[in-house]
Enzyme design. Sequence first.
Site, PDB file in Angstrom:
ATOM      1  N   HIS A  50       0.872  -1.158  -0.133  1.00 57.67           N
ATOM      2  CA  HIS A  50       0.053  -0.041   0.021  1.00 57.67           C
ATOM      3  C   HIS A  50       0.912   1.371   0.144  1.00 57.67           C
ATOM      4  O   HIS A  50       0.323   2.285  -0.413  1.00 57.67           O
ATOM      5  CB  HIS A  50      -0.846  -0.097   1.214  1.00 57.67           C
ATOM      6  CG  HIS A  50      -1.994  -0.988   1.418  1.00 57.67           C
ATOM      7  ND1 HIS A  50      -3.087  -0.834   0.467  1.00 57.67           N
ATOM      8  CD2 HIS A  50      -2.127  -2.273   2.027  1.00 57.67           C
ATOM      9  CE1 HIS A  50      -3.696  -2.073   0.833  1.00 57.67           C
ATOM     10  NE2 HIS A  50      -3.029  -2.886   1.729  1.00 57.67           N
ATOM     11  N   GLU A 118      -7.867  -4.249  -3.257  1.00 59.26           N
ATOM     12  CA  GLU A 118      -8.206  -4.842  -2.068  1.00 59.26           C
ATOM     13  C   GLU A 118      -9.316  -4.133  -1.472  1.00 59.26           C
ATOM     14  O   GLU A 118      -9.223  -2.806  -1.030  1.00 59.26           O
ATOM     15  CB  GLU A 118      -7.053  -5.050  -1.104  1.00 59.26           C
ATOM     16  CG  GLU A 118      -7.251  -5.653   0.225  1.00 59.26           C
ATOM     17  CD  GLU A 118      -6.305  -5.458   1.232  1.00 59.26           C
ATOM     18  OE1 GLU A 118      -6.421  -6.322   1.960  1.00 59.26           O
ATOM     19  OE2 GLU A 118      -5.227  -4.626   1.028  1.00 59.26           O
ATOM     20  N   ALA A 129      -8.374  -2.588   8.781  1.00 59.96           N
ATOM     21  CA  ALA A 129      -8.173  -1.232   8.807  1.00 59.96           C
ATOM     22  C   ALA A 129      -8.931  -0.648   7.584  1.00 59.96           C
ATOM     23  O   ALA A 129      -8.748   0.739   7.298  1.00 59.96           O
ATOM     24  CB  ALA A 129      -6.641  -0.895   8.600  1.00 59.96           C
ATOM     25  N   HIS A 130      -9.706  -1.238   6.856  1.00 53.68           N
ATOM     26  CA  HIS A 130     -10.409  -0.485   5.388  1.00 53.68           C
ATOM     27  C   HIS A 130     -11.598   0.110   6.426  1.00 53.68           C
ATOM     28  O   HIS A 130     -12.385  -0.252   7.027  1.00 53.68           O
ATOM     29  CB  HIS A 130     -10.815  -1.844   4.678  1.00 53.68           C
ATOM     30  CG  HIS A 130      -9.724  -2.054   3.831  1.00 53.68           C
ATOM     31  ND1 HIS A 130      -9.709  -2.043   2.639  1.00 53.68           N
ATOM     32  CD2 HIS A 130      -8.627  -3.038   4.062  1.00 53.68           C
ATOM     33  CE1 HIS A 130      -8.810  -2.655   2.254  1.00 53.68           C
ATOM     34  NE2 HIS A 130      -8.158  -3.445   2.670  1.00 53.68           N
ATOM     35  N   ASN A 206      -4.945 -13.632   8.658  1.00 53.18           N
ATOM     36  CA  ASN A 206      -5.508 -12.264   9.186  1.00 53.18           C
ATOM     37  C   ASN A 206      -6.908 -11.841   8.472  1.00 53.18           C
ATOM     38  O   ASN A 206      -6.840 -12.103   7.307  1.00 53.18           O
ATOM     39  CB  ASN A 206      -4.379 -10.990   8.980  1.00 53.18           C
ATOM     40  CG  ASN A 206      -3.032 -11.543   9.915  1.00 53.18           C
ATOM     41  OD1 ASN A 206      -2.108 -11.532   9.046  1.00 53.18           O
ATOM     42  ND2 ASN A 206      -3.184 -11.207  10.772  1.00 53.18           N
ATOM     43  N   ASP A 258       2.627  -5.865   2.729  1.00 55.17           N
ATOM     44  CA  ASP A 258       1.381  -5.296   3.315  1.00 55.17           C
ATOM     45  C   ASP A 258       1.561  -4.128   3.760  1.00 55.17           C
ATOM     46  O   ASP A 258       0.964  -3.288   4.734  1.00 55.17           O
ATOM     47  CB  ASP A 258       0.365  -6.051   3.996  1.00 55.17           C
ATOM     48  CG  ASP A 258      -1.091  -5.787   4.087  1.00 55.17           C
ATOM     49  OD1 ASP A 258      -1.434  -4.605   3.411  1.00 55.17           O
ATOM     50  OD2 ASP A 258      -1.733  -6.088   5.366  1.00 55.17           O
ATOM     51  N   GLY A 293      -2.037  -2.854   8.312  1.00 53.42           N
ATOM     52  CA  GLY A 293      -0.977  -3.065   7.224  1.00 53.42           C
ATOM     53  C   GLY A 293       0.260  -3.144   8.296  1.00 53.42           C
ATOM     54  O   GLY A 293       0.312  -3.627   9.652  1.00 53.42           O
TER      55      GLY A 293
END
Length: 367
Positions: A50, A118, A129-130, A206, A258, A293
């Site tokens: 990311h 994603e 965390a989205h 995860n 990540d 992340g």
Amino acid sequence: MTTLQGRILTAQGWMTGAISFDRHIHSMERRMGVSDAKTIIPGFIDLHVHGGQGADVMEGLQAIGQLARWHAGHGTTSLLATTMSASVPELKQVLSNIHEASQMPHAGGARVLGAHLEGPFINRNKRGAHPLIPMNEDPSRDILDLCDSDIVRVITLAPETIQNRSVLNKLASRGIRVQLGHSTSSYEEATAALQQGASGFTHLFNAMSGLHHRDPGMVGAAFAQAEYAEIIPDLFHVHRGAMLAAFRAIPKLYCVTDASAASGMPDGTYPLGCQKVFKCPNGVCLEDGTIAGSILTMDQALKNLLEIGLDLEDAIRRLSLYPAEYLGLKDRGRLQVGAFADLIVLDANGQLEQVYGEGVAIEPSHG
């Protein structure tokens, strides 16, 4: 033409000799009397990243270039720029930026191979965390719309959020790797999704239903059915014992970082899509403590794999060859004549001494 000598990990195994290349590898040959103090290995391929050095994929073209240069200094010679959950119009703009980055001449950074989409097609209860993004009752049309170009190479979705499962086969028929993740799916649902066109799992363990002997969940489906899956080997996301079990169960389990914008930065606050994350000594978290992340780089991933007991050749395969094979790339992830000259030179202590991306020398980053 550049020629390097040392112990070389070829597609057929180790040899001591010389490798000559410009943008591509032209020759590799055994030579007597060559020192094996230097080790030459394929460049790393990161299919889930990311950000890095303060830059986040969602911020635009300049940020993508910045993170690509940061990770190249740690041995990553190609990567998939990975999105966060956002609205369809915003994601279309981000995918356009990623496409532009992928077409640019090599400028001392990792080659952007495309996008890993994603989110937002994930389970709201496993979103990690989205951010929470509203979705249609069946988002299949939005998924196909976003994946209408060849820039999306991997998509992560939760199968229980997709009513029209034929979308999985449609994506697979376009050459897109469908990964299961951010999901509460049962073993049976995950297995059915694999039969319907899915082929991988996103950051194994995860944000997915875990393994229990009477309720195997998505992790159990991965252990029992998968050939490929990704895992984050920062020794923070997953316990080393669970990692070792997964390496035994999934033949071509490969490693990703990540990494977030906090990678390579001091403790503080950094962007992750539309959210702020906090860097702490072990990783990155939201304000409520949710893991968000990582700060991992691929050279550190190699060290971690060796620390938990993998041998060097096995560890390198999981950082280069397997992700290349997963994407169907025959010209990256291995050192052989005709492949891109993506390679790393390690010194006698196993530290990065030099990185080459498509034959371009890249100075290693320290920090």
